[in-house]
Motif scaffolding. Structure first.
Motif, PDB file in Angstrom:
ATOM      1  N   PHE A  32       0.837  -1.207   0.000  1.00  0.00           N
ATOM      2  CA  PHE A  32       0.000   0.000   0.000  1.00  0.00           C
ATOM      3  C   PHE A  32       0.870   1.254   0.000  1.00  0.00           C
ATOM      4  CE2 PHE A  32      -2.027   3.477   2.274  1.00  0.00           C
ATOM      5  CZ  PHE A  32      -3.227   3.608   1.597  1.00  0.00           C
ATOM      6  N   LYS A  36       1.468   4.143  -3.134  1.00  0.00           N
ATOM      7  CA  LYS A  36       1.227   5.567  -2.950  1.00  0.00           C
ATOM      8  C   LYS A  36       2.498   6.386  -3.206  1.00  0.00           C
ATOM      9  CE  LYS A  36      -3.124   5.450  -1.553  1.00  0.00           C
ATOM     10  NZ  LYS A  36      -4.216   6.112  -2.301  1.00  0.00           N
ATOM     11  N   THR A 139     -11.235   9.296   3.717  1.00  0.00           N
ATOM     12  CA  THR A 139     -11.060   8.527   2.487  1.00  0.00           C
ATOM     13  C   THR A 139      -9.567   8.384   2.195  1.00  0.00           C
ATOM     14  OG1 THR A 139     -11.124  10.517   1.084  1.00  0.00           O
ATOM     15  CG2 THR A 139     -13.218   9.365   1.467  1.00  0.00           C
ATOM     16  N   GLU A 140      -9.246   7.477   1.278  1.00  0.00           N
ATOM     17  CA  GLU A 140      -7.883   7.313   0.754  1.00  0.00           C
ATOM     18  C   GLU A 140      -6.864   7.051   1.865  1.00  0.00           C
ATOM     19  OE1 GLU A 140      -7.223  10.803  -1.632  1.00  0.00           O
ATOM     20  OE2 GLU A 140      -8.483  10.066  -3.268  1.00  0.00           O
ATOM     21  N   ALA A 142      -5.202   3.660   4.559  1.00  0.00           N
ATOM     22  CA  ALA A 142      -5.174   2.257   4.943  1.00  0.00           C
ATOM     23  C   ALA A 142      -5.575   2.150   6.404  1.00  0.00           C
ATOM     24  CB  ALA A 142      -3.785   1.665   4.736  1.00  0.00           C
ATOM     25  N   ASP A 161      -9.039   2.619   1.631  1.00  0.00           N
ATOM     26  CA  ASP A 161      -8.587   1.968   0.399  1.00  0.00           C
ATOM     27  C   ASP A 161      -8.198   0.522   0.661  1.00  0.00           C
ATOM     28  OD1 ASP A 161      -8.937   4.331  -0.940  1.00  0.00           O
ATOM     29  OD2 ASP A 161      -6.800   4.808  -1.131  1.00  0.00           O
ATOM     30  N   LYS A 162      -7.706   0.275   1.875  1.00  0.00           N
ATOM     31  CA  LYS A 162      -7.199  -1.051   2.231  1.00  0.00           C
ATOM     32  C   LYS A 162      -7.412  -1.277   3.716  1.00  0.00           C
ATOM     33  CE  LYS A 162      -4.639  -4.594   0.590  1.00  0.00           C
ATOM     34  NZ  LYS A 162      -4.956  -5.345  -0.626  1.00  0.00           N
TER      35      LYS A 162
END
Length: 204
Positions: A32, A36, A139-140, A142, A161-162
């Motif tokens: 992850f 990014k 948002t966005e 882990a 996201d994860k």
């Protein structure tokens, strides 16, 4: 980094990070972060445990410190719980003993702390909050589950996201015993080693 904190980091053996199961879980976090970083995007990490009082704070602080140590840009680390309580005092005492500078910003049932790894660093803010608090990203990011209870109780984290399970044993089992200080120190170092293992693999 403050000298005593540098000494603590020098004792970590992240290159000897053990356990295939933990390595596999860590690889999800590594992937992850690397994705990014490669895309030039911010890396937002929210470490979650039930009470946001112990493990999630240790993970937040050590992950942010590891990112700085390895010069990984645009990393912002947060923490939260499935419920709000308070940062357990032994956590702040442990991090202070290991070289961080910690200042109380606000008193009360849920004190707010500023935590610094060096004089010119932006302080990390430590206080107990729910994982979806407005203080944390919506948002966005882990979501890293640092305890099995939060992992089992939160199968879905809105906006993430994860979602990555990376549990550690709760040092709370030692509370009120003669072993409390030692157990918290050991858990902090274990989490530090895990975070340094993750960030040392990231390539710019």
């Amino acid at each position: 980094m403050y000298p005593r904190l540098s000494d603590t980091i020098a004792q970590l053996k992240w290159d000897q990070f053990a356990g295939e199961e933990r390595k596999a879980a860590s690889q999800l976090l590594i992937d992850f972060i690397q994705q990014k970083v490669t895309a030039g995007q911010p890396v937002n990490l929210n470490f979650i445990c039930t009470h946001n009082s112990r493990r999630s704070h240790l993970a937040q602080v050590w992950a942010q410190t590891a990112a700085t140590y390895f010069k990984i840009p645009y990393v912002c680390c947060y923490s939260g719980g499935t419920e709000e309580t308070a940062l357990f005092p032994q956590v702040a005492e442990t991090l202070t003993a290991q070289g961080f500078q910690i200042f109380t910003i606000a008193e009360g049932d849920n004190p707010v702390y500023a935590i610094k790894h060096s004089d010119n660093a932006v302080p990390m803010i430590g206080f107990s909050k729910k994982y979806d608090s407005p203080f944390n990203p919506s948002t966005e990011f882990a979501a890293i589950m640092t305890c099995s209870q939060a992992d089992g109780g939160c199968p879905f984290i809105a906006g993430a996201d994860k979602r990555i399970p990376l549990p550690f044993e709760d040092p709370k089992v030692s509370d009120g015993t003669p072993q409390q200080t030692q157990v918290y120190e050991q858990r902090s170092l274990q989490i530090a080693t895990a975070m340094f293992y993750v960030f040392h693999t990231i390539r710019l």
